[in-house]
Design a protein around this motif. Structure first.
Motif, short mmCIF file in Angstrom:
data_model
loop_
_atom_site.label_atom_id
_atom_site.label_comp_id
_atom_site.label_asym_id
_atom_site.label_seq_id
_atom_site.Cartn_x
_atom_site.Cartn_y
_atom_site.Cartn_z
N LEU A 32 3.86 12.17 -10.07
CA LEU A 32 3.93 13.08 -11.21
C LEU A 32 5.40 13.23 -11.62
CD1 LEU A 32 1.91 16.32 -11.73
CD2 LEU A 32 4.38 16.44 -11.99
N ILE A 33 5.63 13.40 -12.92
CA ILE A 33 6.99 13.52 -13.44
C ILE A 33 7.15 14.84 -14.17
CG2 ILE A 33 8.70 12.57 -15.05
CD1 ILE A 33 7.43 9.81 -14.55
N ILE A 34 8.23 15.56 -13.86
CA ILE A 34 8.64 16.74 -14.62
C ILE A 34 9.89 16.34 -15.38
CG2 ILE A 34 9.45 19.12 -14.50
CD1 ILE A 34 7.80 19.43 -11.94
N LEU A 35 9.80 16.35 -16.71
CA LEU A 35 10.80 15.70 -17.54
C LEU A 35 11.42 16.65 -18.56
CD1 LEU A 35 12.15 13.13 -18.80
CD2 LEU A 35 10.01 12.79 -20.07
N ASP A 36 12.74 16.77 -18.51
CA ASP A 36 13.45 17.53 -19.54
C ASP A 36 13.51 16.68 -20.81
OD1 ASP A 36 15.01 19.31 -20.93
OD2 ASP A 36 16.89 18.70 -19.99
N ARG A 37 13.23 17.31 -21.92
CA ARG A 37 13.16 16.57 -23.18
C ARG A 37 14.54 16.14 -23.67
NH1 ARG A 37 9.36 18.31 -28.33
NH2 ARG A 37 9.85 16.50 -29.63
N MET A 38 15.57 16.90 -23.32
CA MET A 38 16.92 16.60 -23.81
C MET A 38 17.82 16.17 -22.65
SD MET A 38 17.28 19.79 -26.49
CE MET A 38 18.78 19.15 -27.25
N ASP A 88 21.92 10.80 -21.84
CA ASP A 88 22.05 9.38 -22.18
C ASP A 88 20.90 8.89 -23.07
OD1 ASP A 88 20.33 9.77 -20.07
OD2 ASP A 88 21.06 8.10 -18.88
N ILE A 89 19.68 8.92 -22.53
CA ILE A 89 18.52 8.56 -23.34
C ILE A 89 17.58 9.76 -23.37
CG2 ILE A 89 18.70 6.09 -22.90
CD1 ILE A 89 16.56 6.33 -20.83
N SER A 90 16.80 9.88 -24.40
CA SER A 90 16.00 11.08 -24.60
C SER A 90 14.79 11.12 -23.68
CB SER A 90 15.52 11.16 -26.05
OG SER A 90 14.58 10.14 -26.32
N GLY A 91 14.31 12.35 -23.44
CA GLY A 91 13.08 12.51 -22.70
C GLY A 91 11.91 11.87 -23.40
N GLU A 92 11.95 11.86 -24.73
CA GLU A 92 10.89 11.20 -25.51
C GLU A 92 10.81 9.71 -25.18
OE1 GLU A 92 13.09 13.30 -26.80
OE2 GLU A 92 12.21 14.55 -28.39
N ARG A 146 4.35 5.90 -20.49
CA ARG A 146 3.02 5.71 -21.05
C ARG A 146 2.67 4.23 -21.25
NH1 ARG A 146 1.59 8.65 -18.87
NH2 ARG A 146 1.23 10.85 -19.15
N LYS A 147 3.67 3.42 -21.58
CA LYS A 147 3.43 1.99 -21.81
C LYS A 147 3.21 1.23 -20.51
CE LYS A 147 6.07 1.64 -26.13
NZ LYS A 147 7.30 1.09 -26.77
N SER A 148 3.82 1.71 -19.43
CA SER A 148 3.84 0.91 -18.20
C SER A 148 3.09 1.51 -17.03
CB SER A 148 5.30 0.67 -17.78
OG SER A 148 6.06 0.12 -18.84
N TYR A 149 2.86 2.82 -17.04
CA TYR A 149 2.29 3.47 -15.87
C TYR A 149 1.24 4.51 -16.26
CZ TYR A 149 6.52 1.54 -13.72
OH TYR A 149 7.52 0.70 -13.30
N GLU A 150 0.46 4.92 -15.25
CA GLU A 150 -0.52 6.01 -15.42
C GLU A 150 -0.03 7.23 -14.64
OE1 GLU A 150 -3.18 6.13 -17.32
OE2 GLU A 150 -2.83 4.09 -18.07
N ILE A 151 1.19 7.64 -14.90
CA ILE A 151 1.79 8.78 -14.19
C ILE A 151 1.73 10.00 -15.11
CG2 ILE A 151 3.81 9.68 -13.01
CD1 ILE A 151 4.80 6.79 -12.69
N PRO A 152 1.14 11.10 -14.67
CA PRO A 152 1.13 12.31 -15.50
C PRO A 152 2.54 12.86 -15.69
CG PRO A 152 0.21 12.77 -13.33
CD PRO A 152 0.38 11.29 -13.42
N PHE A 189 3.07 16.40 -27.13
CA PHE A 189 1.76 15.87 -26.74
C PHE A 189 1.48 14.54 -27.43
CE2 PHE A 189 0.91 20.37 -25.55
CZ PHE A 189 0.51 20.14 -24.24
N ASN A 190 1.95 14.39 -28.67
CA ASN A 190 1.76 13.12 -29.36
C ASN A 190 2.52 11.99 -28.68
OD1 ASN A 190 0.03 14.01 -31.39
ND2 ASN A 190 1.70 14.61 -32.75
N LEU A 191 3.61 12.33 -28.00
CA LEU A 191 4.37 11.33 -27.26
C LEU A 191 3.63 10.86 -26.01
CD1 LEU A 191 7.94 12.90 -27.48
CD2 LEU A 191 7.22 10.75 -28.51
N GLY A 192 2.67 11.67 -25.57
CA GLY A 192 1.87 11.27 -24.42
C GLY A 192 2.04 12.13 -23.19
N CYS A 193 2.74 13.27 -23.32
CA CYS A 193 2.86 14.14 -22.14
C CYS A 193 1.52 14.81 -21.85
CB CYS A 193 3.96 15.18 -22.33
SG CYS A 193 3.53 16.55 -23.41
N ASP A 194 1.33 15.23 -20.60
CA ASP A 194 0.09 15.86 -20.18
C ASP A 194 0.17 17.38 -20.21
OD1 ASP A 194 -1.62 13.47 -18.96
OD2 ASP A 194 0.47 13.16 -18.42
N ASP A 195 1.38 17.92 -20.17
CA ASP A 195 1.58 19.37 -20.27
C ASP A 195 2.98 19.61 -20.81
OD1 ASP A 195 1.11 22.05 -20.13
OD2 ASP A 195 0.67 22.11 -17.99
#
Length: 224
Positions: free
Chosen positions: A48-54, A57-61, A68-74, A91-97
């Motif tokens: 499971l990943i807890i991800l800051d959006r900002m 270096d590279i964005s959380g998005e 989402r392209k490579s793994y089935e990790i929530p 949510f449109n980006l594919g996050c689960d929560d």
């Protein structure tokens, strides 16, 4: 043991989240930039990943899209962006929560547990260590070489906290906050006494093995 990756450029937030998740028996890995996060995702089993959006270096998005392209990790996104359209975009980006900062740490824990159940992640309720120690988190039982060890509630909470992250050093203050509930025990000396009792009860069954190591001037850590 379930492994949770925390990606946030603020170290204090990572430590804050780690402390509460470790207390629940999860293994955690913290990283503070996006490129290193992707490297960890590619080379480790992350549940499971807890991800800051900002991120700096590279964005959380970008990371969320990569996962989402490579793994089935929530993925749980945490962010200070609180507008409704921001949450919808997340949510449109594919996050689960999606959790807005600041957040209640217990809400974070409950959301993690709910997502683990919803995604059917295989949670091992019993953790076995090479030295013969076994912790049944569902029944709250500790065994050594198959024999049950009688621990108090506080002793169990301490051994679970330390064993959840072998090698990680916990200060007395962290143990007081995360494992000791009773207010009358909120003293540094109480931690030392509990550690002493745990050693007597568990290590005598392990022979020469010492599972709780004192890190002088700092605190304690668990060693297999």
């Amino acid at each position: 043991m379930i492994t949770i990756l925390i990606i946030d450029d603020e170290e204090m937030i990572c430590e804050f989240i780690e402390a509460y998740l470790n207390r629940e028996g999860y293994k955690t890995i913290s990283v503070h930039d996006g490129n290193k996060a992707i490297d960890i995702i590619d080379n480790n089993k992350i549940d499971l990943i807890i991800l800051d959006r900002m991120l700096p270096d590279i964005s959380g998005e970008h990371i969320c899209e990569y996962v989402r392209k490579s793994y089935e990790i929530p993925v749980i996104i945490i962010t200070s962006k609180t507008e409704e359209e921001d949450r919808i975009e997340g949510f449109n980006l594919g996050c689960d929560d999606y959790i807005c900062k600041p957040f209640n740490p217990m809400e974070m824990v409950l959301r993690v547990k709910a997502l683990i159940r919803r995604c059917g992640i295989n949670k091992h309720d019993t953790v076995n260590f090479k030295n013969g120690l076994q912790i049944d988190k569902l029944k709250r039982i500790v065994k050594v070489n198959g024999c049950k060890v009688e621990l108090t509630k506080t002793e169990y909470e301490i051994i679970l906290l330390l064993a959840s992250n072998p090698g990680k050093i916990y200060t007395r203050d962290q143990i007081l906050k995360l494992a000791i509930k009773e207010s009358y025990e909120k003293l540094d000396r109480a931690v030392d006494n509990h550690i002493k009792n745990i050693r007597k009860k568990i290590e005598k069954e392990l022979g020469d093995s010492k599972i709780i190591k004192t890190v002088y001037g700092v605190g304690y850590k668990f060693e297999e």
